[in-house]
Write an enzyme that holds these catalytic residues in place. Sequence first.
Site, short mmCIF file in Angstrom:
data_model
loop_
_atom_site.label_atom_id
_atom_site.label_comp_id
_atom_site.label_asym_id
_atom_site.label_seq_id
_atom_site.Cartn_x
_atom_site.Cartn_y
_atom_site.Cartn_z
N ASN A 1 3.16 6.27 15.48
CA ASN A 1 3.75 5.72 14.25
C ASN A 1 5.05 6.49 13.98
O ASN A 1 5.01 7.68 13.66
CB ASN A 1 2.75 5.91 13.10
CG ASN A 1 3.30 5.42 11.77
OD1 ASN A 1 4.43 4.96 11.68
ND2 ASN A 1 2.50 5.54 10.72
N GLY B 1 0.48 -8.27 5.19
CA GLY B 1 -0.19 -9.54 4.89
C GLY B 1 0.67 -10.74 5.26
O GLY B 1 1.78 -10.60 5.79
N CYS C 1 7.86 7.57 9.86
CA CYS C 1 7.55 8.77 9.08
C CYS C 1 8.79 9.65 9.05
O CYS C 1 9.54 9.68 10.02
CB CYS C 1 6.47 9.60 9.76
SG CYS C 1 5.04 8.69 10.17
N GLY D 1 -4.54 -6.71 10.63
CA GLY D 1 -4.47 -5.64 9.63
C GLY D 1 -5.07 -6.05 8.30
O GLY D 1 -6.29 -6.05 8.11
N ASN E 1 0.84 -1.20 0.00
CA ASN E 1 0.00 0.00 0.00
C ASN E 1 0.87 1.25 0.00
O ASN E 1 1.95 1.28 0.57
CB ASN E 1 -0.99 -0.02 1.17
CG ASN E 1 -0.45 0.66 2.41
OD1 ASN E 1 -0.46 1.89 2.52
ND2 ASN E 1 0.04 -0.15 3.34
C1 LIG Z 1 -4.05 -0.01 3.73
C2 LIG Z 1 -3.18 0.10 4.96
C3 LIG Z 1 -3.15 1.29 5.68
C4 LIG Z 1 -2.36 1.41 6.83
N1 LIG Z 1 -2.34 2.59 7.52
C5 LIG Z 1 -1.59 2.71 8.66
C6 LIG Z 1 -1.59 3.92 9.43
O1 LIG Z 1 -2.33 4.87 9.13
N2 LIG Z 1 -0.79 3.97 10.52
C7 LIG Z 1 0.01 2.91 10.91
O2 LIG Z 1 0.73 3.00 11.91
N3 LIG Z 1 0.01 1.75 10.21
C8 LIG Z 1 -0.76 1.62 9.11
N4 LIG Z 1 -0.78 0.44 8.41
C9 LIG Z 1 0.04 -0.71 8.88
C10 LIG Z 1 -0.82 -1.72 9.66
O3 LIG Z 1 -1.42 -1.14 10.80
C11 LIG Z 1 0.04 -2.95 10.09
O4 LIG Z 1 1.08 -2.52 10.94
C12 LIG Z 1 0.67 -3.65 8.87
O5 LIG Z 1 -0.22 -3.69 7.79
C13 LIG Z 1 1.11 -5.09 9.21
O6 LIG Z 1 0.02 -5.89 9.63
P1 LIG Z 1 -0.81 -6.86 8.62
O7 LIG Z 1 0.20 -7.68 7.86
O8 LIG Z 1 -1.71 -7.66 9.50
O9 LIG Z 1 -1.56 -5.96 7.71
C14 LIG Z 1 -1.57 0.30 7.26
C15 LIG Z 1 -1.62 -0.90 6.53
C16 LIG Z 1 -2.42 -1.02 5.41
C17 LIG Z 1 -2.45 -2.33 4.66
#
Ligand SMILES: Cc1cc2nc3c(=O)[nH]c(=O)nc-3n(C[C@H](O)[C@H](O)[C@H](O)COP(=O)(O)O)c2cc1C
Length: 301
Positions: free
Chosen positions: A124, A214, A127, A262, A68
């Site tokens: 977070n 993922g 950044c 997530g 993403n």
């Molecule tokens: C579409 C999308 C948007 C995300 N937006 C944020 C965000 O705004 N702030 C943040 O700290 N992490 C964000 N993440 C990261 C997720 O919170 C998570 O740490 C990461 O996707 C790993 O977990 P997963 O494999 O279960 O998705 C985002 C992830 C995805 C896929």
Amino acid sequence: MDLSTELAGLRLKNPVLLASGTWGYGQELSQYLDLSLFGALVTKGISLEPRPGNPPPRLVETPCGLINAIGLENPGLKAFATKIIPYLRRFKVPLIANIFGESPEEYVTLTAELSSLVDAIEVNVSCPNVKRGGLLFGSEPAELARLVEKVCQAASVPVIVKLPPKTLGIGELAQVCEAAGAAALSLINTVPAMAIDLHRRGSRLGVISGGLSGPVIKPIALKLVYEVVKAVKIPVIGIGGITCATDVAEFLILGARAVQIGTANLISPRAGSRILQDLPPLLSELGVSSVSQLIGSFRSE
Ligand SMILES: Cc1cc2nc3c(=O)[nH]c(=O)nc-3n(C[C@H](O)[C@H](O)[C@H](O)COP(=O)(O)O)c2cc1C
């Protein structure tokens, strides 16, 4: 089955949380499942001012993963505080606000403003610090320590620092956060990644690169959670590729006190409720009567 867990002074009814940015602000997801079922909700990243995010395409699928490049689109602090928090409060579940900024001052203002409105702040740090030439806050221990110390001083609720997937030196990053006052750590954020369009010879995303999430990142997340649990005493929240109750149990065994779901929310909007349903029978199968009996039960030899 006792699913409760304790995290940064918060008593959660179960260890399953929804991860920032993957469930919008709940308006759509709540049509598919009851948001009040979760241990806590971590809201999408909020900055002081609204941000439009990156140009499309913002999502690319990979085998077992998703890249993403949303660009942290969000409506800004004012809309979050006046519209989104009141909406989410109806679910009577602890709210954790995920924040980010371009400068330490922005993080501090967000923390001070949100402290009276949510139950914890998740910071977070993946950044760029605009004032330091774009160096990521979370990439260098001294920089991270300075930021976390300032945020913790401004906070009147527990501060959770969300760590990047730094494969070398994650333990040191975790320790400086603990020393600076963090109440808990969550990891991992997405892994920097690219996808190439052969014909255009450019990026398949609207910008050059994005973040991979993922199932493909779960083994990386497990290893980093293992390192961080060893390095600090504060609670750790495991994130990365969790799609089923078995994945949850793996992170708990390593010592995570909770997990966040997530990308699984994007694969199926009911993933979270299915995981919650499957967790108690799995724990019985593993011979424990509470989540706390499983947490940290990893045998290293
Ligand atoms: C579409 C999308 C948007 C995300 N937006 C944020 C965000 O705004 N702030 C943040 O700290 N992490 C964000 N993440 C990261 C997720 O919170 C998570 O740490 C990461 O996707 C790993 O977990 P997963 O494999 O279960 O998705 C985002 C992830 C995805 C896929």
